[in-house]
Design an enzyme around this catalytic site. Structure first.
Site, mmCIF file in Angstrom:
data_model
loop_
_atom_site.group_PDB
_atom_site.id
_atom_site.type_symbol
_atom_site.label_atom_id
_atom_site.label_comp_id
_atom_site.label_asym_id
_atom_site.label_seq_id
_atom_site.Cartn_x
_atom_site.Cartn_y
_atom_site.Cartn_z
ATOM 1 N N ASP A 117 0.934 -1.112 0.008
ATOM 2 C CA ASP A 117 0.127 -0.094 -0.117
ATOM 3 C C ASP A 117 0.776 1.098 0.043
ATOM 4 O O ASP A 117 2.132 1.348 0.509
ATOM 5 C CB ASP A 117 -0.973 -0.108 1.212
ATOM 6 C CG ASP A 117 -1.800 1.053 1.222
ATOM 7 O OD1 ASP A 117 -2.424 1.608 0.321
ATOM 8 O OD2 ASP A 117 -2.063 1.691 2.458
ATOM 9 N N LYS A 173 -4.880 32.175 1.807
ATOM 10 C CA LYS A 173 -4.300 31.003 1.130
ATOM 11 C C LYS A 173 -5.274 30.118 0.255
ATOM 12 O O LYS A 173 -6.328 30.208 0.685
ATOM 13 C CB LYS A 173 -3.522 29.971 2.124
ATOM 14 C CG LYS A 173 -4.230 29.165 2.798
ATOM 15 C CD LYS A 173 -3.265 28.200 3.936
ATOM 16 C CE LYS A 173 -4.334 27.474 4.542
ATOM 17 N NZ LYS A 173 -4.850 27.983 5.726
ATOM 18 N N ASP A 222 -1.538 -1.040 5.974
ATOM 19 C CA ASP A 222 -1.988 -0.347 7.398
ATOM 20 C C ASP A 222 -3.642 -0.288 7.625
ATOM 21 O O ASP A 222 -4.170 -0.174 8.471
ATOM 22 C CB ASP A 222 -1.228 0.803 7.904
ATOM 23 C CG ASP A 222 -1.608 2.009 6.887
ATOM 24 O OD1 ASP A 222 -2.115 1.867 5.659
ATOM 25 O OD2 ASP A 222 -1.375 3.115 7.277
ATOM 26 N N ASP A 244 -6.800 -3.012 3.323
ATOM 27 C CA ASP A 244 -5.685 -3.850 2.949
ATOM 28 C C ASP A 244 -5.876 -5.130 3.532
ATOM 29 O O ASP A 244 -5.277 -6.180 3.236
ATOM 30 C CB ASP A 244 -4.314 -3.363 3.715
ATOM 31 C CG ASP A 244 -4.097 -2.048 2.871
ATOM 32 O OD1 ASP A 244 -4.398 -1.930 1.876
ATOM 33 O OD2 ASP A 244 -3.664 -1.120 3.737
#
Length: 1110
Positions: free
Chosen positions: A401, A530, A736, A740
């Site tokens: 991953d 921003k 993790d 998965d």
């Protein structure tokens, strides 16, 4: 915030950053003929099964929230969510009884007794138990003559139980460590009950509960949002998507995983807050459904377990065949005319069977794996299954991953462009620009905007920055950490310059604005903004260069375009920063800024600079992947993230070095269809393509050395692993996230992360990296390869002494020689000095410091091996599927046995059994030849010569000894002859020990000659030798002990020079053998991969204290 804008804009800039590299060495890329297409019925079954797996049982996001509230009988207030009544406590209690607690069902646990029973019933232990039972059968046949079998049988059975106990203890110890990491549900949450906000255990949540979650909280169940403020969630654990996802009460997406009005169990709220109705709890949540996929998958036996079982079958077959053949020979040639012919021949046959069994080998294998597991534990690698230690060394394909495994799952500032200068804030070989300096022109303004124009904040201020947790979305968290690392008084900034007004980021503006009480020469307030670069630039009319504000010119815009393109081409998320010093005459000190009145400026701002962020690779990942590829292991990325982001990361970490098909087409100036399949070696596959891939497509994909799968679902990851295994790959999977877990469970070796890993992934994996360091995987691969090599050496050493034990037993019956070695001494060899010395192989270093990682995997996947794998699959027991559910039904033990037994009587089975392959197995023909035909025979001859020399020294020639045996003169009635036999047996026993000492040095070397400095690099070898020799002489020469074992204290030392001479000959023979193999069967090393970047990442930062302006 502007992250979405930055990531979408980067698609416009497809020209990658040019990297200094050369072409990767190409592989053969031979495309195999695809296997026969499945039948229409099989296609329909697969489609139905895929649809069943793919479907998530969630449709609530398609209905109005009022309808969902009515369905669950809950009262909500859409306008003032905090005033929602929620469920009545009595109703909630009843639903809790009816539906059960909101917890994930733990994986099916096997009782400790069944775990121990499973360890005990391994083939090797069963062979030991069988040998022990046969000893008791011998005792029953002849109680007087086989009295010693009372002890032999007990010892053999005890060894089997002891071996099982060691394996069971290691497994339980690993399970206990793992359990300390697991906590499947958040402990507490806030819910509306009876019109009040109460904190309750998450396990007590029921359908219809109204829950409240804010920044920093983990969602305790699947909920439908009906009120929220600037809410964003991190779904990376479920989907692999690194960008925070906006939540809203309005939804226009059909896919539940993309629905904006749903939040899922286990997701983290990274910004804002919200109220929602619980629509799924426990195993019915998305988290639970993904975790449920792991329950249906089984990785099967490890390669080492299969090979040990094969070795046991070989030993058992040899032992049984030898016992039957010599039973017949013994009966018809020797005992047929004697009254006790059957019992004597049976006694002999069982003795031969027991002599073949290497009693100490199971304990040796288990202890060597245990020692290796402990060594890996010191490197922060927890092994749940002992054989997993070796499996890691055997893998041919490592599917990993990206988010949290290869990368940090933490957005980090990489480059800053201000005052027309580029600075590298995160030093690495791929980042351009000058070293970052917090005092450079324009940089203090960038830091101020990053620190003040933000909703992210630290969870605490009483610990160092590195130990703090940032509460906020990934982008703002990265900016906050960057500012905090470079501003000495960061914690005082918000007090020094209090916020007077704020416009949060939204998808329409694509920018965030704050106005602060920050005094300057012309006024009190400073505006900071921003956001998406193209949006911010439109708002600006001036630019800050060298601390001076000057008009923004086309030349400045051109420089901006170049820098923006450069940053975006590297897969970075780019933000623009701007500010405006609000003049006092237009914005007096007592002004109250208002969103409705819009009494704040949004034009004529001053452009400050660009900042790029990325989720950077973890330190050591680049070198780790480079070493894996150098070791012949194919590393591929399987991620839920965007293909461009995945490829950009892949090119930074040695995972992708060559061009993809699209890049080749671009360089050649032709269409993609004109590029041949053999003209490129890298491929990026989008998850949407996976379901439509044909068998030929899969063959093409796996023929490439550099593979990335992007935008994959948990089902896709599982499918990729199965496809790779079907081609013969030994697959390791690292991950993790919850997404998965199915692939971790199905893989030959699942590797989970401890710190960032989900609890479900840790349960599914066979190995856990305790420090989340991917580089530990490389250490594990090297350790796995080393333990396989050392196991092979140890087995080669251990079984060599079988021939000096078996052949004398055969000659004892066939040629009527005196028995050279008793059953008790055989057991002392196997469980005495042999066990002590064989264990020391666990600490043998590699024969070369880099050689192990230059060898190809021991079971390489080639076009020939794939073809053979598919050919064998056609003759394997075909799966049977349930007619109603479509699920595979595992065949019974009897069905499997019948199929395998029938195969033994087919010619094709034996042709394929002895077919030459490139695989290296634990016990191969070379090892068996060494043990049984080469050094084993040398040792047998040396020991027998010593045996008869002792007789000659005592005045009895070999002929006389044979005649005395035939006449039965080695019994208690002839004490003189019995003493001579005891001396000869003692010498025979010590001869085997002495020659095995030389054999140990011969077995230590597989590639180098058996002498030199390497022979002395493992001091435990010598410790084992000292203990083994001491035990051998203790048994022979200690008063009282010699009576138990039938040895003699008066055994002379002079005949022992004979085994010393044979030992030296063994070293000479091993040298000649190695030289011969070097010339005619040289070892093949992996080709060097050109272009690997093996230099480490360097970081450089400075800090500056920002003083309040006057």
């Amino acid at each position: 915030m502007a992250a979405n804008a930055g990531s979408s804009q980067k698609l416009e800039y497809s020209e990658p950053l040019k990297m200094t590299r050369t072409r990767t060495i190409p592989n053969s890329n031979k495309i195999l003929a695809p296997p026969p297409e499945p039948s229409e019925k099989e296609k329909e079954r697969r489609a139905a099964a895929d649809k069943k797996q793919k479907a998530l049982d969630i449709t609530e996001h398609l209905f109005p929230v009022e309808e969902i509230a009515a369905r669950h009988g809950v009262s909500i207030d859409m306008h003032k969510a905090a005033n929602s009544k929620g469920l009545d406590a009595a109703v909630a209690a009843q639903r809790l009884i009816e539906n059960g607690p909101n917890v994930l069902a733990p994986p099916k646990q096997i009782s400790p007794f069944m775990k121990f029973f499973h360890c005990l019933t391994s083939l090797f232990n069963l062979l030991l138990i069988l040998a022990g039972i046969l000893n008791y059968i011998l005792l029953a046949v002849d109680p007087k003559g086989n009295k010693v079998n009372t002890y032999l049988g007990a010892i053999l059975i005890t060894v089997a139980f002891l071996n099982a106990a060691i394996e069971f203890y290691q497994a339980q110890k690993s399970a206990a460590v793992l359990q300390s990491f697991l906590d499947l549900m958040p402990a507490k949450c806030y819910a509306q009950r009876d019109g009040k906000s109460v904190q309750i255990p998450a396990a007590d949540l029921v359908l219809g509960d109204v829950v409240f979650a804010r920044m920093g909280d983990k969602l305790p169940a699947d909920v439908m949002i009906f009120a929220c403020t600037d809410m964003k969630v991190d779904n990376s654990s479920l989907t692999g998507e690194t960008d925070p996802q906006d939540r809203a009460i309005v939804n226009d997406m059909k896919n539940p995983l993309e629905a904006r009005n749903l939040c899922f169990n286990g997701s983290l709220v990274v910004n804002g807050e919200g109220y929602g109705i619980v629509i799924r709890t426990g195993d019915n949540t998305v988290l639970g459904q993904i975790a449920g996929l792991t329950a249906n998958e089984d990785s099967g036996k490890s390669p080492l377990s299969k090979e040990i079982d094969d070795f046991v079958k070989i030993i058992a077959s040899i032992a049984i065949t030898t016992a039957i053949v010599f039973f017949l020979i013994g009966y018809f040639a020797v005992y047929h005319d004697k009254p006790s012919g059957i019992s004597s021949t049976l006694n002999f046959a069982i003795g031969v069977f027991v002599a073949w069994v290497p009693e100490g080998l199971p304990a040796t294998v288990t202890m060597l794996l245990t020692i290796a597991a402990k060594r890996m534990a010191t490197q922060n690698v927890l092994v749940k299954d002992l054989t997993g230690v070796e499996t890691l060394g055997a893998i041919t394909l490592l599917a990993t991953d990206k988010t949290g495994t290869l990368t940090r799952n933490q957005m980090t500032v990489t480059n800053v462009w201000s005052s027309l200068n580029m600075y590298s804030a995160f030093r690495s070989g791929a980042n351009a620009g000058s070293p970052f300096d917090a005092s450079s022109p324009g940089i203090p303004e960038v830091l101020s905007i990053a620190a003040l124009c933000s909703r992210a904040k630290f969870d605490r201020t009483d610990v160092p920055m590195a130990e703090r947790v940032v509460l906020g979305d990934a982008t703002e968290s990265g900016l906050t950490r960057f500012a905090a690392a470079n501003i000495g008084n960061f914690d005082e900034m918000s007090d020094m310059y209090p916020k007077a007004f704020e416009v949060p980021f939204n998808s329409d503006n694509k920018w965030a604005m704050t106005i602060h009480n920050k005094e300057h020469a012309t006024g009190k307030y400073t505006l900071l903004i921003k956001g998406a670069p193209e949006r911010i630039l439109r708002l600006c009319s001036t630019i800050l260069i060298n601390n001076e504000v000057i008009p923004l010119t086309p030349e400045h815009s051109k420089a901006y375009d170049e820098m923006y393109a450069l940053m975006a081409s590297k897969g970075h998320r780019v933000l623009a920063f701007a500010q405006m010093l609000l003049p006092r005459d237009q914005y007096p000190d007592d002004i109250v800024f208002d969103k409705e009145k819009k009494n704040y400026p949004t034009t004529n701002l001053c452009f400050v600079g660009l900042v790029s962020l990325e989720d950077p690779p973890k330190h050591g990942v680049r070198e780790a992947i480079g070493r894996c590829r150098s070791a012949g292991i194919r590393v591929m990325m399987v991620t839920g993230d965007h293909p461009l982001t995945a490829e950009a990361i892949g090119r930074k970490i040695n995972l992708v070095l060559s061009d993809t098909k699209e890049m080749v087409a671009k360089h050649r100036g032709c269409s993609v269809d004109e590029v041949g399949d053999d003209e490129y070696n890298a491929i990026v596959i989008h998850g949407e393509q996976i379901d439509s891939l044909s068998e030929a497509d899969w063959d093409l994909i796996f023929s490439k050395n550099e593979i990335i799968f992007a935008r994959t679902s948990p089902k896709h990851k599982l499918q990729i692993v199965k496809r790779a295994q079907a081609m013969g790959h030994i697959v390791g999977v690292t991950g993790d996230g919850v997404n998965d877990s199915p692939a971790l469970k199905k893989a030959d070796l699942g590797i989970a992360m401890n710190i960032s890993g989900s609890d479900v992934s840790k349960e599914a994996a066979a190995m856990i990296l305790l420090d989340d360091n991917f580089a530990s995987t490389v250490k594990g691969i090297e350790e796995g390869r080393l333990i396989f090599t050392n196991l092979k050496k140890s087995i080669q050493y251990t079984i060599t002494h079988s021939m000096p034990e078996v052949v004398p037993n055969l000659l004892y019956v066939i040629a009527s020689i005196p028995l050279p070695i008793s059953a008790m001494l055989i057991l002392v060899i196997d469980l005495g000095f042999e066990l002590l010395i064989s264990l020391t192989f666990a600490w043998d270093p590699p024969e070369s410091s880099t050689g192990l990682m230059k060898l190809p995997p021991r079971k390489p996947v080639t076009p020939f091996s794939i073809e053979r794998k598919r050919r064998l699959a056609t003759r394997a027991l075909q799966p049977v599927y349930d007619a109603e559910s479509g699920e595979e039904v595992k065949p019974s033990w009897f069905t499997t046995f019948k199929h395998d037994f029938n195969a033994l009587f087919t010619g094709v089975y034996w042709r394929e059994r002895f077919e030459h392959t490139e695989d290296e197995v634990l016990v191969d023909a070379g090892l068996l030849s060494w043990a049984y035909l080469e050094v084993g025979i040398i040792q047998t001859i040396g020991a027998l010569i010593t045996f008869f020399v002792v007789f000659s020294m005592e005045g009895m020639s070999p002929t006389q000894a044979v005649n005395a045996q035939k006449a039965g003169q080695f019994t208690d009635a002839f004490p003189g002859n019995q003493e001579i036999l005891a001396k000869a047996q003692s010498s025979f026993y010590l001869s085997i020990m002495i020659m095995q000492l030389f054999n140990m040095f011969a077995c230590k070397c597989r590639y180098r000659l058996p002498f030199g400095k390497y022979m002395f690099q493992n001091p435990r070898n010598f410790l084992g030798m000292i203990c083994g020799v001491a035990l051998g002489f203790f048994i022979v020469y200690t008063p009282g002990v010699n009576v138990v074992f039938g040895t003699s204290r008066d055994t002379a030392f002079l005949p022992l020079l004979i085994p010393f001479a044979f030992g030296i000959f063994i070293i000479f023979y091993a040298t000649m053998r190695t030289l011969f193999l070097r010339k005619f069967r040289p070892t093949t090393l992996n080709d060097e991969i050109i272009g690997l970047n093996m230099f480490p990442t360097v970081r450089s930062t400075q800090s500056k204290t920002i003083q309040p302006t006057v």
